[in-house]
Design an enzyme around this catalytic site. Structure first.
Site: not given
Length: 364
Positions: A49, A242
């Site tokens: 991420d 997401e």
């Protein structure tokens, strides 16, 4: 002779009929697929991420890890060097994984750096999004302001949309006129957006907040769970969407998101091909949507244009962002190298420059 002429006439008629048929048949364009994907531009950084900024001639990355890890490099490819952390101690938000906040996103506005992060528990939506600020992009000097929003438990968590969403995977888009919007969400009801106050570290009273539902995966990948904890496990099933990130290239705002199964891959029981993590996008002329894909399907209805997915040794790219570097938009993300390992902590940084064809981003 007449028989030969008749045969030739029949053949000619059939030939012309075939040409006419193909000329009047619409070319079918596969939905949700850009194939083949180009190779990744690899970097020498293991990361999950990522969030990347360029300040001067130096690149800064922020990622999940103890107190939010900072790396620095002279180029996107590296060499990357760990230089420290955003937080000098655990997050002040009293929930979830306070020691290693998730999925940070860092932006710079008027000389101040804002690092948005999440604290949560895997598989649960008892989460919160917080923010820290600094006058420098590197380690040291960051102030943790605590939570902006809560889901599951905490102030405002019983108001819509926080009573049905999951406050992780934060990102912020700042419009040309200076308005800031916080994007967030993972699984459950998908991706949401709320406007930030001018200080960029708070929102208005949640009971009157102008929230927007931006994207959702309506089809459950797996049956709903029976976890006795109502905040853990979605009883309607797994809805894998997401990692929202909104970029802007006039005249469009682009909502990027990660779709498909993420993480904890078993090499002997991988998800069906095409169901693993991949990077999708939709666009809108307004930062609050509605966002649609190339076919005009609203992202709330399951739309999404695939810009990058598994290819060659690249497996399950996601957790993406877009960096504008010297006028070029660059899509960056984490991915797993199938020839090395599918372990969570073996994810590494990859990137691809983008070009735009008919207003749609294409990875190069």
């Amino acid at each position: 002779m007449r028989r030969i002429i008749k045969i030739l006439v029949v053949v000619a008629v059939l030939y012309l009929a075939i040409i006419f048929l193909f000329a009047n048949t619409r070319r079918v364009v596969p939905i949700h697929r850009q194939t083949p994907f180009p190779p990744t531009h690899p970097a020498d950084l293991k990361i999950h991420d990522p969030s990347i900024l360029k300040v001067g001639d130096k690149y800064y990355s922020y990622s999940v890890g103890p107190r939010i890890v900072i790396h620095e490099a002279p180029t996107l490819s590296g060499p990357w060097k760990k230089t420290g952390h955003v937080l000098d101690k655990d997050s002040i938000i009293p929930k979830g994984d306070r020691k290693a906040p998730w999925a940070p996103t860092t932006i710079e506005v008027a000389g101040t750096y804002y690092c948005y992060y999440a604290v949560s528990q895997s598989g649960c939506r008892n989460s919160a999004i917080g923010v820290a600020t600094s006058q420098s992009p590197g380690p040291g000097g960051w102030t943790d302001h605590g939570a902006i929003i809560h889901t599951g438990t905490g102030p405002g968590s019983d108001s819509a949309p926080f009573d049905r969403s999951n406050a992780i995977d934060a990102s912020v888009i700042l419009t040309p006129d200076g308005n800031g919007y916080l994007n967030f969400g993972s699984y459950w009801t998908g991706i949401w957006q709320v406007p930030l106050n001018a200080d960029l570290v708070s929102i208005s009273d949640v009971s009157t907040n102008a929230a927007r539902h931006l994207a959702y995966e309506p089809h459950a990948f797996s049956p709903g769970g029976k976890n006795p904890n109502p905040l853990c496990g979605d009883r309607s099933g797994s809805h894998p969407i997401e990692g929202a990130f909104v970029s802007y290239r006039a005249p469009f705002y682009y909502l990027w998101f990660s779709w498909g199964k993420c993480c904890k891959y078993n090499p002997k029981a991988l998800p069906p091909r095409g169901k693993e993590y991949q990077i999708r996008v939709g666009r809108s002329t307004h930062p609050q949507g509605p966002f649609v894909d190339r076919q005009g399907v609203d992202l709330i209805e399951g739309g999404g244009e695939v810009v990058y997915g598994s290819n060659r040794d690249v497996y399950a790219p996601g957790g993406q962002g877009v960096l504008t570097d010297e006028g070029t938009d660059i899509l960056y993300y984490h991915y797993l190298n199938k020839t090395v390992s599918l372990d969570f902590w073996e994810a590494r940084l990859g990137y691809n420059p983008l070009i735009y064809i008919d207003g749609w981003p294409v990875a190069q």
